[in-house]
Design a protein around this motif. Structure first.
Motif, PDB file in Angstrom:
ATOM      1  N   GLU A   1     -12.250   3.916  -2.289  1.00  0.00           N
ATOM      2  CA  GLU A   1     -11.949   2.549  -2.721  1.00  0.00           C
ATOM      3  C   GLU A   1     -10.801   2.523  -3.718  1.00  0.00           C
ATOM      4  O   GLU A   1      -9.942   1.641  -3.670  1.00  0.00           O
ATOM      5  N   VAL A   2     -10.760   3.485  -4.615  1.00  0.00           N
ATOM      6  CA  VAL A   2      -9.652   3.564  -5.575  1.00  0.00           C
ATOM      7  C   VAL A   2      -8.343   3.804  -4.838  1.00  0.00           C
ATOM      8  O   VAL A   2      -7.338   3.135  -5.091  1.00  0.00           O
ATOM      9  N   ILE A   3      -8.343   4.748  -3.894  1.00  0.00           N
ATOM     10  CA  ILE A   3      -7.132   5.066  -3.133  1.00  0.00           C
ATOM     11  C   ILE A   3      -6.652   3.852  -2.353  1.00  0.00           C
ATOM     12  O   ILE A   3      -5.465   3.506  -2.377  1.00  0.00           O
ATOM     13  N   VAL A   4      -7.558   3.175  -1.667  1.00  0.00           N
ATOM     14  CA  VAL A   4      -7.187   2.005  -0.871  1.00  0.00           C
ATOM     15  C   VAL A   4      -6.666   0.889  -1.777  1.00  0.00           C
ATOM     16  O   VAL A   4      -5.661   0.240  -1.452  1.00  0.00           O
ATOM     17  N   THR A   5      -7.293   0.685  -2.912  1.00  0.00           N
ATOM     18  CA  THR A   5      -6.853  -0.362  -3.835  1.00  0.00           C
ATOM     19  C   THR A   5      -5.448  -0.074  -4.354  1.00  0.00           C
ATOM     20  O   THR A   5      -4.592  -0.972  -4.400  1.00  0.00           O
ATOM     21  N   VAL A   6      -5.198   1.159  -4.728  1.00  0.00           N
ATOM     22  CA  VAL A   6      -3.860   1.535  -5.199  1.00  0.00           C
ATOM     23  C   VAL A   6      -2.842   1.339  -4.077  1.00  0.00           C
ATOM     24  O   VAL A   6      -1.752   0.806  -4.301  1.00  0.00           O
ATOM     25  N   ALA A   7      -3.194   1.744  -2.863  1.00  0.00           N
ATOM     26  CA  ALA A   7      -2.283   1.589  -1.725  1.00  0.00           C
ATOM     27  C   ALA A   7      -1.964   0.114  -1.474  1.00  0.00           C
ATOM     28  O   ALA A   7      -0.798  -0.243  -1.249  1.00  0.00           O
TER      29      ALA A   7
ATOM     30  N   MET B   1       1.626  -1.696  -1.653  1.00  0.00           N
ATOM     31  CA  MET B   1       2.137  -2.481  -0.520  1.00  0.00           C
ATOM     32  C   MET B   1       2.545  -3.885  -0.963  1.00  0.00           C
ATOM     33  O   MET B   1       3.614  -4.377  -0.579  1.00  0.00           O
ATOM     34  N   SER B   2       1.713  -4.501  -1.757  1.00  0.00           N
ATOM     35  CA  SER B   2       2.004  -5.861  -2.231  1.00  0.00           C
ATOM     36  C   SER B   2       3.259  -5.889  -3.087  1.00  0.00           C
ATOM     37  O   SER B   2       4.120  -6.765  -2.924  1.00  0.00           O
TER      38      SER B   2
ATOM     39  N   THR C   1       8.172   4.707  -1.120  1.00  0.00           N
ATOM     40  CA  THR C   1       8.068   6.167  -1.157  1.00  0.00           C
ATOM     41  C   THR C   1       6.757   6.595  -1.810  1.00  0.00           C
ATOM     42  O   THR C   1       6.082   7.517  -1.323  1.00  0.00           O
ATOM     43  N   ALA C   2       6.372   5.927  -2.898  1.00  0.00           N
ATOM     44  CA  ALA C   2       5.095   6.247  -3.562  1.00  0.00           C
ATOM     45  C   ALA C   2       3.921   5.983  -2.627  1.00  0.00           C
ATOM     46  O   ALA C   2       2.977   6.780  -2.557  1.00  0.00           O
ATOM     47  N   LEU C   3       3.973   4.882  -1.897  1.00  0.00           N
ATOM     48  CA  LEU C   3       2.917   4.564  -0.935  1.00  0.00           C
ATOM     49  C   LEU C   3       2.841   5.640   0.149  1.00  0.00           C
ATOM     50  O   LEU C   3       1.755   6.108   0.476  1.00  0.00           O
ATOM     51  N   ALA C   4       3.981   6.042   0.679  1.00  0.00           N
ATOM     52  CA  ALA C   4       3.995   7.075   1.723  1.00  0.00           C
ATOM     53  C   ALA C   4       3.429   8.383   1.189  1.00  0.00           C
ATOM     54  O   ALA C   4       2.658   9.056   1.880  1.00  0.00           O
ATOM     55  N   GLY C   5       3.774   8.736  -0.029  1.00  0.00           N
ATOM     56  CA  GLY C   5       3.247   9.968  -0.621  1.00  0.00           C
ATOM     57  C   GLY C   5       1.747   9.905  -0.819  1.00  0.00           C
ATOM     58  O   GLY C   5       1.033  10.876  -0.534  1.00  0.00           O
ATOM     59  N   LEU C   6       1.269   8.767  -1.294  1.00  0.00           N
ATOM     60  CA  LEU C   6      -0.166   8.589  -1.483  1.00  0.00           C
ATOM     61  C   LEU C   6      -0.903   8.706  -0.152  1.00  0.00           C
ATOM     62  O   LEU C   6      -1.909   9.410  -0.050  1.00  0.00           O
ATOM     63  N   LEU C   7      -0.395   8.035   0.863  1.00  0.00           N
ATOM     64  CA  LEU C   7      -1.062   8.075   2.167  1.00  0.00           C
ATOM     65  C   LEU C   7      -0.993   9.465   2.783  1.00  0.00           C
ATOM     66  O   LEU C   7      -1.967   9.930   3.384  1.00  0.00           O
ATOM     67  N   ASP C   8       0.128  10.135   2.608  1.00  0.00           N
ATOM     68  CA  ASP C   8       0.250  11.501   3.125  1.00  0.00           C
ATOM     69  C   ASP C   8      -0.748  12.424   2.435  1.00  0.00           C
ATOM     70  O   ASP C   8      -1.428  13.210   3.094  1.00  0.00           O
TER      71      ASP C   8
ATOM     72  N   SER D   1     -10.031   7.272   9.146  1.00  0.00           N
ATOM     73  CA  SER D   1      -9.010   6.555   9.907  1.00  0.00           C
ATOM     74  C   SER D   1      -9.256   5.050   9.853  1.00  0.00           C
ATOM     75  O   SER D   1      -8.328   4.265  10.006  1.00  0.00           O
ATOM     76  N   PHE D   2     -10.507   4.648   9.634  1.00  0.00           N
ATOM     77  CA  PHE D   2     -10.832   3.231   9.473  1.00  0.00           C
ATOM     78  C   PHE D   2     -10.012   2.635   8.333  1.00  0.00           C
ATOM     79  O   PHE D   2      -9.515   1.513   8.436  1.00  0.00           O
ATOM     80  N   HIS D   3      -9.871   3.375   7.247  1.00  0.00           N
ATOM     81  CA  HIS D   3      -9.088   2.909   6.106  1.00  0.00           C
ATOM     82  C   HIS D   3      -7.605   3.245   6.255  1.00  0.00           C
ATOM     83  O   HIS D   3      -6.742   2.464   5.876  1.00  0.00           O
ATOM     84  N   ALA D   4      -7.317   4.425   6.802  1.00  0.00           N
ATOM     85  CA  ALA D   4      -5.942   4.914   6.845  1.00  0.00           C
ATOM     86  C   ALA D   4      -5.079   4.180   7.865  1.00  0.00           C
ATOM     87  O   ALA D   4      -3.902   3.928   7.596  1.00  0.00           O
ATOM     88  N   ALA D   5      -5.617   3.848   9.016  1.00  0.00           N
ATOM     89  CA  ALA D   5      -4.804   3.251  10.091  1.00  0.00           C
ATOM     90  C   ALA D   5      -4.106   1.958   9.658  1.00  0.00           C
ATOM     91  O   ALA D   5      -2.889   1.833   9.832  1.00  0.00           O
TER      92      ALA D   5
END
Length: 125
Positions: free
Chosen positions: A32-38, A42-43, A69-76, A84-88
């Motif tokens: 949840e923390v990772i998704v919230t930061v992502a 994004m916003s 770039t920060a978002l891409a690094g976090l997701l990577d 994948s439910f959250h990542a996709a």
């Protein structure tokens, strides 16, 4: 005149708030923390790309590049940690932002050189 020790004095006003935040964050699952930061990244990137109702008012491609770039690094880095439910949908959003950046740029980056593409690989429309 009476002396008081530090333990006798009331807590500083910020201390109680920090302790409360620490307890709250301790209860939140890492995903949840990772998704919230992502989502926050994004916003913010969307705003800096001029994709909001205000349009170009807050547009700043240099800032947008950093956020994407920060978002891409976090997701990577978190690919194996979140399902994948959250990542996709986060990856889809990242790709949309990367394409929007390319479209907004007066001189588009070469494929593979755009924001976050060192993590995602080249992004094509």
């Amino acid at each position: 005149m009476s002396e008081t020790s530090p333990s006798d004095s009331p807590e500083p006003s910020g201390k109680a708030g920090f302790d409360e935040m620490t307890r709250d964050i301790a209860e939140v699952p890492a995903v949840e923390v990772i998704v919230t930061v992502a989502v926050n990244l994004m916003s913010a990137a969307a705003v800096k790309l001029g994709l909001t109702d205000e349009g170009d008012k807050y547009k700043d491609l240099d800032e947008a590049r950093k956020l994407v770039t920060a978002l891409a690094g976090l997701l990577d880095a978190s690919t194996t940690e979140i399902s994948s439910f959250h990542a996709a949908p986060l990856r889809d959003g990242l790709k949309s932002l990367q394409l929007a950046f390319r479209e907004a740029s007066l001189v588009p980056d070469e494929p593979g050189q755009g924001p976050g593409e060192k993590y995602t690989g080249p992004v094509y429309g």
